[in-house]
Motif scaffolding. Structure first.
Motif, PDB file in Angstrom:
ATOM      1  N   LYS A   1      17.243  -3.681  29.809  1.00  0.00           N
ATOM      2  CA  LYS A   1      17.676  -4.901  29.740  1.00  0.00           C
ATOM      3  C   LYS A   1      16.542  -5.739  29.543  1.00  0.00           C
ATOM      4  O   LYS A   1      15.879  -6.073  30.548  1.00  0.00           O
ATOM      5  CB  LYS A   1      18.603  -5.160  30.672  1.00  0.00           C
ATOM      6  CG  LYS A   1      19.143  -6.611  30.754  1.00  0.00           C
ATOM      7  CD  LYS A   1      20.095  -6.808  32.019  1.00  0.00           C
ATOM      8  CE  LYS A   1      20.510  -8.252  32.207  1.00  0.00           C
ATOM      9  NZ  LYS A   1      21.320  -8.571  33.377  1.00  0.00           N
ATOM     10  N   HIS A   2      16.741  -6.870  28.444  1.00  0.00           N
ATOM     11  CA  HIS A   2      15.568  -8.018  28.358  1.00  0.00           C
ATOM     12  C   HIS A   2      14.292  -7.351  28.409  1.00  0.00           C
ATOM     13  O   HIS A   2      13.233  -8.196  28.655  1.00  0.00           O
ATOM     14  CB  HIS A   2      15.880  -8.734  29.654  1.00  0.00           C
ATOM     15  CG  HIS A   2      16.858  -9.749  29.398  1.00  0.00           C
ATOM     16  ND1 HIS A   2      17.460 -10.709  30.449  1.00  0.00           N
ATOM     17  CD2 HIS A   2      18.175  -9.607  28.585  1.00  0.00           C
ATOM     18  CE1 HIS A   2      18.656 -11.123  30.177  1.00  0.00           C
ATOM     19  NE2 HIS A   2      18.880 -10.587  29.110  1.00  0.00           N
ATOM     20  N   GLN A   3      13.802  -6.328  28.078  1.00  0.00           N
ATOM     21  CA  GLN A   3      12.761  -5.614  28.012  1.00  0.00           C
ATOM     22  C   GLN A   3      11.522  -6.611  27.151  1.00  0.00           C
ATOM     23  O   GLN A   3      10.563  -6.787  27.552  1.00  0.00           O
ATOM     24  CB  GLN A   3      12.780  -4.057  27.358  1.00  0.00           C
ATOM     25  CG  GLN A   3      11.392  -3.540  27.385  1.00  0.00           C
ATOM     26  CD  GLN A   3      11.364  -2.155  26.897  1.00  0.00           C
ATOM     27  OE1 GLN A   3      12.288  -1.420  27.359  1.00  0.00           O
ATOM     28  NE2 GLN A   3      10.608  -1.765  26.034  1.00  0.00           N
ATOM     29  N   LEU A   4      12.108  -6.801  25.930  1.00  0.00           N
ATOM     30  CA  LEU A   4      10.856  -7.500  24.851  1.00  0.00           C
ATOM     31  C   LEU A   4      10.765  -8.961  25.603  1.00  0.00           C
ATOM     32  O   LEU A   4       9.583  -9.174  25.636  1.00  0.00           O
ATOM     33  CB  LEU A   4      11.746  -7.454  23.606  1.00  0.00           C
ATOM     34  CG  LEU A   4      11.815  -6.230  23.090  1.00  0.00           C
ATOM     35  CD1 LEU A   4      12.458  -6.355  21.578  1.00  0.00           C
ATOM     36  CD2 LEU A   4      10.636  -5.198  23.019  1.00  0.00           C
ATOM     37  N   ARG A   5      11.639  -9.531  26.164  1.00  0.00           N
ATOM     38  CA  ARG A   5      11.734 -10.840  26.601  1.00  0.00           C
ATOM     39  C   ARG A   5      10.606 -10.899  27.908  1.00  0.00           C
ATOM     40  O   ARG A   5       9.717 -11.700  28.042  1.00  0.00           O
ATOM     41  CB  ARG A   5      13.120 -11.593  26.729  1.00  0.00           C
ATOM     42  CG  ARG A   5      13.965 -11.507  25.553  1.00  0.00           C
ATOM     43  CD  ARG A   5      15.364 -11.859  25.663  1.00  0.00           C
ATOM     44  NE  ARG A   5      15.596 -13.345  26.327  1.00  0.00           N
ATOM     45  CZ  ARG A   5      16.603 -13.608  26.675  1.00  0.00           C
ATOM     46  NH1 ARG A   5      17.934 -12.869  26.140  1.00  0.00           N
ATOM     47  NH2 ARG A   5      17.009 -15.034  27.028  1.00  0.00           N
ATOM     48  N   LEU A   6      10.772 -10.068  28.576  1.00  0.00           N
ATOM     49  CA  LEU A   6      10.247 -10.079  29.975  1.00  0.00           C
ATOM     50  C   LEU A   6       8.483  -9.643  29.672  1.00  0.00           C
ATOM     51  O   LEU A   6       7.856 -10.003  30.175  1.00  0.00           O
ATOM     52  CB  LEU A   6      10.884  -9.051  30.810  1.00  0.00           C
ATOM     53  CG  LEU A   6      10.002  -8.814  32.256  1.00  0.00           C
ATOM     54  CD1 LEU A   6       9.901  -9.995  33.005  1.00  0.00           C
ATOM     55  CD2 LEU A   6      10.801  -7.686  33.111  1.00  0.00           C
ATOM     56  N   HIS A   7       8.567  -8.399  28.833  1.00  0.00           N
ATOM     57  CA  HIS A   7       7.143  -8.072  28.335  1.00  0.00           C
ATOM     58  C   HIS A   7       6.218  -9.166  27.922  1.00  0.00           C
ATOM     59  O   HIS A   7       5.163  -9.479  27.965  1.00  0.00           O
ATOM     60  CB  HIS A   7       7.117  -6.738  27.621  1.00  0.00           C
ATOM     61  CG  HIS A   7       7.503  -5.502  28.292  1.00  0.00           C
ATOM     62  ND1 HIS A   7       7.564  -4.358  27.712  1.00  0.00           N
ATOM     63  CD2 HIS A   7       7.675  -5.333  29.620  1.00  0.00           C
ATOM     64  CE1 HIS A   7       7.650  -3.250  28.804  1.00  0.00           C
ATOM     65  NE2 HIS A   7       7.796  -3.912  29.766  1.00  0.00           N
ATOM     66  N   MET A   8       6.857  -9.804  26.918  1.00  0.00           N
ATOM     67  CA  MET A   8       6.251 -10.999  26.298  1.00  0.00           C
ATOM     68  C   MET A   8       5.882 -12.125  27.279  1.00  0.00           C
ATOM     69  O   MET A   8       4.712 -12.470  27.225  1.00  0.00           O
ATOM     70  CB  MET A   8       6.941 -11.601  25.267  1.00  0.00           C
ATOM     71  CG  MET A   8       7.389 -10.351  23.928  1.00  0.00           C
ATOM     72  SD  MET A   8       5.924 -10.129  23.120  1.00  0.00           S
ATOM     73  CE  MET A   8       5.547 -11.895  22.200  1.00  0.00           C
ATOM     74  N   ALA A   9       6.736 -12.501  27.992  1.00  0.00           N
ATOM     75  CA  ALA A   9       6.476 -13.199  29.064  1.00  0.00           C
ATOM     76  C   ALA A   9       5.641 -13.059  29.911  1.00  0.00           C
ATOM     77  O   ALA A   9       4.461 -13.703  30.362  1.00  0.00           O
ATOM     78  CB  ALA A   9       7.835 -13.914  29.924  1.00  0.00           C
TER      79      ALA A   9
END
Length: 306
Positions: free
Chosen positions: A241-249
């Motif tokens: 869940k929200h992997q891409l958003r968290l990794h980019m942040a």
């Protein structure tokens, strides 16, 4: 009743305007009648509204027998009803069907449109819109995208072959490519891989990284430098869940217009002026039925409002 048997239930109520009937198993309780239970279980709907729906035969049991306001509450009964909202915010963006055959349908989802009915959205969801448009009442998403994310979504509409396509995601036999607009980081060497352990965060809708064995992995590269922001290609190996958003942040380049990362912002409500600049650009897989390579790409673009 076992969970496996519950999955095989056939709703006695027909699909109506693309909306399938929901079902609920009645547990322990001492409700004086079904009207009292429905009003308490779903307080967003008035007792008068429930009474009117029940008199119209829109609440039934597993055998299709109408449950009237005075019908007794019986533990173990499975009831079916339509989810309806008094007010539902229209999503002013259209989906597009990219492909359809006798087994699958591929759609290009706009930002802000939920994939399935949830919370304050029922009719304004990709699933219900497509059911209404195509008449395919067996339509089921094989995977999901966040409401804020746009792009390619794969559906099954053939119950006999649905499990075969679902197993592709379980076995990670599908190549998914995303694109995102985020701050330019010239000091980082691309391509790079982000691996981390993701756990539930605060608020509960967010995720966070923690110490421990990584359970998430994303491959990241730069496609185009646009000055202060760049267009990135993201290839998730896992699907948290929200992997891409968290990794980019976590890399110091939060996706443009992300309201959750790195800091959760106040709810935007019905504001659709600043879409999250994250796009499910492409899905590719070897079709388990034909052995042919399938590749479907979104026709949408990402851009920063000026």
């Amino acid at each position: 009743m076992s969970r496996s048997k519950r999955r095989k239930l056939i709703a006695p109520l027909p699909v109506r305007d693309g909306v399938s009937a929901s079902h609920l198993w009645l547990g322990e309780g001492n409700w004086v009648n079904m009207l009292a239970f429905m009003a308490a279980r779903f307080p967003a709907v008035t007792e008068a509204d429930w009474a009117a729906r029940m008199e119209r035969g829109e609440v039934v049991d597993l055998q299709g027998e109408p449950l009237r306001p005075h019908s007794p509450y019986r533990r173990g009964t499975c009831i079916f009803y339509y989810r309806e909202l008094a007010q539902e915010t229209p999503i002013p963006f259209a989906e597009k069907i990219l492909y359809q055959d006798e087994h699958i349908l591929v759609a290009d989802k706009p930002h802000f449109l939920p994939v399935i009915p949830t919370g304050r959205f029922v009719r304004e969801t990709l699933l219900v819109r497509l059911k209404h448009k195509t008449g395919l009442h067996e339509l089921t998403p094989i995977h999901r995208l966040d409401r804020e994310t746009a792009g390619v979504v794969l559906f099954s509409h053939n119950r006999a072959t649905r499990g075969i396509y679902q197993s592709m995601f379980q076995k990670r036999a599908m190549d998914k490519v995303y694109e995102a607009l985020a701050p330019t980081r010239p000091e980082l060497a691309f391509p790079l891989t982000r691996r981390s352990r993701m756990v539930d965060g605060e608020p509960f809708i967010c995720m966070m990284e923690a110490e421990g064995e990584p359970n998430s992995e994303t491959h990241i590269d730069v496609l185009e430098n646009r000055g202060a922001v760049s267009l990135y290609r993201l290839r998730p190996v896992t699907g948290r869940k929200h992997q891409l958003r968290l990794h980019m942040a976590a890399l110091g380049m939060p996706i443009v217009n992300d309201a959750f990362y790195p800091v959760a912002l106040p709810c935007k409500g019905d504001d659709v002026s600043r879409p999250l600049q994250l796009l499910a650009r492409e899905i590719a897989f070897t079709d388990p039925l034909t052995g042919r390579l399938r590749r479907f790409a979104s026709e949408r673009t990402l851009e920063v409002a000026t």
